[in-house]
Design a protein around this motif. Structure first.
Motif: not given
Length: 310
Positions: A1-16
């Motif tokens: 689970f170390a990989v999952i724990d290290a991931m961070f969220p990123k929100e995107v909009q159309p055409d980003d």
């Protein structure tokens, strides 16, 4: 689970634009929500769409794995949410995973009777040669009677061995512990398999190496075992058979070479000719029909001594 724990969220909009072709890779992405499109530009042509990604898809790992620039541009086709793993974390975890796997493979190999006299270096070399393969439930890994060239180690899951005889097929062994192995005789000689081994339960993953690759990197295992044969009585007969076969093959090859040498001595022996005479000589030519030419060719082809004329 170390990989999952290290991931961070990123929100995107159309055409980003999430990643751009040609840029250095920064993150690896897994899609939770949204639609994404990948574009590749070749030469002066306009970027062309090459694929689409949706929830559960991922992109960006190649640039991080191979320290290469981005091979494509990925844009958001809708609003979406990504989970990202940064470059340093990705590479460190990749190396850690590889090291952990190599260590596990080496531990498997160190428990194989037939490999007990390999050095640490040789075990490490052998672990790098192992290939992992997944087998579905009921799928045969080796089959009784087939000539064996591969040696297998159970990595995970389960497998069962069966022997067919007068009373049908009988289960003789259940492999369910990672590191258990079968088919090791294939490292000594190409003998027919004495049993069939199939994946069982929910299937299994097995590691394998063939004798040709083993011999190429480490030399014949029978030579290694032969130095400590008193420790391996269960393999003594196979080693003896392999040595006898090798001796027979060597004797046969020597016999063939002697016959070739004899044929050369008994064959056409041209007298010495001066360079001047060779320079002035021209092959004679006599007209013949196609049928006649073919007949002569067949006669010469059936006589080994006359092959020197071709």
């Amino acid at each position: 689970f170390a990989v999952i724990d290290a991931m961070f969220p990123k929100e995107v909009q159309p055409d980003d634009v999430v990643i751009s072709q040609g840029e250095e890779g920064d993150n690896f992405y897994v899609i939770e929500e949204g639609a994404f499109e990948a574009f590749v530009q070749r030469g002066e042509a306009a970027p062309a769409k090459v694929c689409e990604y949706g929830p559960g898809g991922m992109f960006g790992e190649l640039a991080l794995m191979y320290n290469a620039n981005r091979a494509a541009t990925v844009k958001a086709a809708s609003a979406g949410k990504l989970w990202a793993l940064d470059r340093d974390s990705f590479q460190m975890m990749l190396v850690t995973t590889e090291n952990t796997r190599s260590k596990q493979y080496e531990e498997f190999l160190e428990n194989v009777d037939i490999l007990q006299d390999l050095t640490k270096y040789e075990v490490a070399r052998l672990s790098d040669m192992l290939e992992a393969e997944v087998f579905d439930p009921g799928e045969p890994i080796i089959s009784q009677g087939d000539v064996g060239n591969y040696f297998y180690i159970l990595e995970e899951g389960e497998a069962k061995a069966y022997i067919s005889g007068e009373h049908g097929e009988v289960e003789v062994k259940h492999y369910k512990t990672p590191g258990e192995y079968f088919g090791e005789i294939a490292l000594i000689q190409s003998a027919p398999r004495k049993a069939t081994v199939r994946a069982s339960g929910t299937g299994c993953s097995a590691l394998s190496v063939n004798r040709q690759d083993f011999d190429l990197v480490l030399g014949p295992i029978k030579d290694i075992l032969g130095q400590h044969i008193d420790k391996y009585p269960q393999y003594a007969e196979f080693i003896r058979e392999a040595n006898e076969l090798e001796s027979l093959e060597r004797a046969e090859q020597e016999k063939i070479e002697q016959m070739k040498e004899s044929n050369r001595r008994q064959g056409v022996s041209a007298p010495a000719i001066s360079e001047e005479k060779m320079k002035d000589w021209r092959a004679p030519y006599f007209e013949k029909s196609g049928e006649t030419k073919q007949g002569i060719k067949q006669v010469i082809a059936t006589n080994e001594k006359l092959q020197v004329l071709y």
